[in-house]
Design a protein around this motif. Structure first.
Motif, PDB file in Angstrom:
ATOM      1  N   ARG A   1       0.945  -1.036  -0.155  1.00 36.49           N
ATOM      2  CA  ARG A   1       0.165   0.134   0.070  1.00 36.49           C
ATOM      3  C   ARG A   1       0.976   1.352  -0.049  1.00 36.49           C
ATOM      4  NH1 ARG A   1      -3.760  -3.315   2.954  1.00 36.49           N
ATOM      5  NH2 ARG A   1      -2.461  -2.792   4.939  1.00 36.49           N
TER       6      ARG A   1
ATOM      7  N   ALA B   1       2.211   1.671  -3.455  1.00 39.00           N
ATOM      8  CA  ALA B   1       1.178   2.355  -4.458  1.00 39.00           C
ATOM      9  C   ALA B   1       0.876   3.689  -4.234  1.00 39.00           C
ATOM     10  CB  ALA B   1       0.017   1.540  -4.219  1.00 39.00           C
ATOM     11  N   GLU B   2       1.094   4.095  -2.889  1.00 44.14           N
ATOM     12  CA  GLU B   2       0.738   5.563  -2.469  1.00 44.14           C
ATOM     13  C   GLU B   2       1.991   6.455  -3.095  1.00 44.14           C
ATOM     14  OE1 GLU B   2       0.144   8.714   1.440  1.00 44.14           O
ATOM     15  OE2 GLU B   2       0.109   6.386   1.600  1.00 44.14           O
TER      16      GLU B   2
ATOM     17  N   ARG C   1       2.500   7.201  -6.429  1.00 39.28           N
ATOM     18  CA  ARG C   1       1.546   8.114  -7.198  1.00 39.28           C
ATOM     19  C   ARG C   1       1.669   9.623  -6.886  1.00 39.28           C
ATOM     20  NH1 ARG C   1      -2.402   4.044  -5.436  1.00 39.28           N
ATOM     21  NH2 ARG C   1      -2.786   5.371  -3.414  1.00 39.28           N
TER      22      ARG C   1
END
Length: 400
Positions: free
Chosen positions: A36, A39-40, A43
Motif C-alpha cells: 500500500r 502504491a501511494e 502516485r
C-alpha cells in the motif's frame, strides 16, 4: 506492451502460477502495508521528481549504450552493443532499486533497513542509498562471498553499514537471505527488508522490477534513435533476475526482439550442486516466500548451488522469469564458469571494459551467438556491473 503481459502481477502478486505471498499471517500484514505504501508513494509527484532527480544527478542516468566494434569485428557476425549499467554510481544496476527502497523505507518511518548480498553489489548500493537518505543499514553476507568479494566488503564498511557474516551451510547467497530474513522477522514493524532482486513475497518482485525498468526504457529509446530499429536480441544474466527484468520489461511487447536470460552452468549442468541454472534445470517449487522455479535436492529442499559469480549463486529465481519461461517469451540459456572467465578477459583486453563476472555470462552468450548471425544483426547486452570487485579473484584463479 501487449495485453498478454500486462498487468503483471495480479492483485495477489501472481505472475501466472508463480509469485504470491507464502509468509506467516503476521508477515502478510506487513507485506500488504509495504504494498500500500509503495502504491501511494509512486502516485506522488514529489516522490517521482525526487527519484528521477537522484537517478540523473546521483546515479548518472541515462547510462549509455556502447557499440563494441572491436569485439564484434573479432567475432564476425552480428554487432554487440553494451548497455553500460557498470557506469552507474556504485558500479552496477543495483543502485536503481536501492534508491527506491531506501526512499520507501524512509517514507514508512522504518528504523533500520536489512538486506542480503552475494557479490556485494546490492550491499554496496543499499549502504550507499541508506547513507544518502539517513537510515541505518544492516547487510548479511555469506563468509565465502566476504572472502571472495573483499573490495565490496570494504566499501560497505566505509559507508557505515553493519555487516553480518553468515557461516552456516554453504555460507553463500541463500544462507545470507535466510539470515537476513530471520533478523527482519524479529521486528518487521520497525525494520524494512530491502530484497536485492525480483524475488521474495509480493510486492517485492513487482517493486524491484518497476525500479529497474528504467534500464529497458532507456535502452529501447536509445537504440531506436541510433539505429532506427530495435535489436534482434536483448540478453542479460539471470540469478534472481533483476537486471534482466529491468531490460526485458520494455521489450515484452516487441515480438521482433528475442529475449535471452543467461544462467550460470557453473562446472556443468550435468553436475548437481555445481551449477545454478534454476530455470534450465529446476522445476516449480517454493522458496523465500514465493512460488517459482527451484533447484531441489532429493529431499525436496533447495539444493546447494554453485557459480563463479557470487551474485548468480541462488537456487531460486524471480517468479516473473518463471512465467516468461513457461509462456515462451524469454529463452533461458546457460554459460559455464570457463566461458564466463573467457568473456571476462576478452572484453577487458579487446574493449578495455572489465565486466562483473555476473555480467560476463551475458557477454559470453553474445560472443557465442554473434558469429551465427548476419553482420547487420544486433545483440544488446545488459552489462549489469563492473568487475572491480572480481579483479583480484580472477587474477588469482588465472594466475595473472
Amino acid at each position: 506492451m501487449t495485453s498478454s503481459f500486462a498487468p503483471m502481477p495480479d492483485a495477489e502478486g501472481f505472475f501466472g502460477p508463480y509469485g504470491g505471498q507464502i509468509v506467516p499471517p503476521v508477515l502478510k500484514q506487513v507485506m500488504d502495508d509495504i504494498g500500500r505504501a509503495y502504491a501511494e508513494i509512486t502516485r506522488r509527484e514529489d516522490f517521482q521528481q525526487e527519484l528521477a532527480g537522484l537517478l540523473a544527478d546521483y546515479v548518472g542516468r541515462p547510462s549509455p549504450i556502447f557499440h563494441a566494434r572491436r569485439l564484434s569485428e573479432r567475432l564476425g557476425g552480428a554487432q554487440i552493443h553494451l548497455k553500460r549499467e557498470d557506469l552507474n554510481h556504485t558500479g552496477a544496476h543495483k543502485i536503481n532499486h536501492c534508491l527506491g527502497e531506501a526512499l520507501l523505507a524512509k517514507f514508512m518511518g522504518k528504523k533500520k533497513v536489512i538486506a542480503e548480498t552475494g557479490a556485494g553489489q546490492h550491499g554496496v548500493a543499499l549502504a550507499t542509498a541508506c547513507a544518502l537518505v539517513g537510515i541505518p543499514c544492516e547487510i548479511h553476507m555469506g563468509q565465502v562471498d566476504i572472502e571472495k568479494e573483499h573490495p565490496n566488503v570494504t566499501k560497505m564498511r566505509i559507508l557505515g553499514c553493519r555487516l553480518v557474516a553468515v557461516t552456516r551451510g554453504a555460507a553463500t547467497l541463500k544462507e545470507a537471505v535466510d539470515s537476513a530474513f530471520e533478523e527482519y522477522l524479529s521486528n518487521p514493524q520497525d525494520y524494512f527488508y530491502a530484497i536485492g532482486s525480483v524475488v521474495g513475497p509480493h510486492p517485492f518482485p513487482m517493486m524491484v522490477r518497476d525500479f529497474q525498468s528504467v534500464i529497458g526504457r532507456e535502452a529501447r529509446q536509445q537504440f531506436m534513435e541510433r539505429h532506427g530499429r530495435l535489436p534482434d536480441y536483448a540478453c542479460a544474466c539471470v540469478g534472481g533476475g533483476s537486471n534482466a527484468m529491468g531490460l526485458f520489461t520494455a521489450f515484452l511487447g516487441d515480438a521482433e526482439v528475442r529475449l535471452v536470460g543467461v544462467e550460470p552452468a557453473g562446472e556443468g549442468t550435468d553436475r548437481p550442486g555445481r551449477h545454478a541454472a534454476t530455470l534450465s534445470m529446476g522445476k516449480p517449487g517454493q522458496i523465500h516466500g514465493m512460488k517459482c522455479y527451484v533447484l531441489e535436492n532429493a529431499q525436496g529442499e533447495p539444493d546447494v548451488v554453485h557459480s563463479i559469480a557470487s551474485g548468480l549463486d541462488y537456487p531460486g529465481v524471480g517468479p516473473q522469469h518463471s512465467y516468461l519461461k513457461d509462456v515462451g517469451r524469454v529463452r533461458y540459456d546457460t554459460v559455464t564458469d570457463q566461458e564466463c572467465l573467457d568473456a571476462f578477459m576478452t572484453l577487458s583486453r579487446v574493449e578495455g571494459i572489465i565486466p562483473a563476472l555476473e555480467s560476463a555470462h551475458a557477454v559470453a552468450w553474445a560472443m557465442r551467438t554473434a558469429p551465427t548471425l548476419p553482420r547487420d544483426g544486433h545483440i544488446l547486452v545488459n552489462l549489469s556491473g563492473r568487475g572491480d570487485k572480481d579483479a583480484d579473484y580472477v587474477a588469482q584463479v588465472l594466475d595473472l
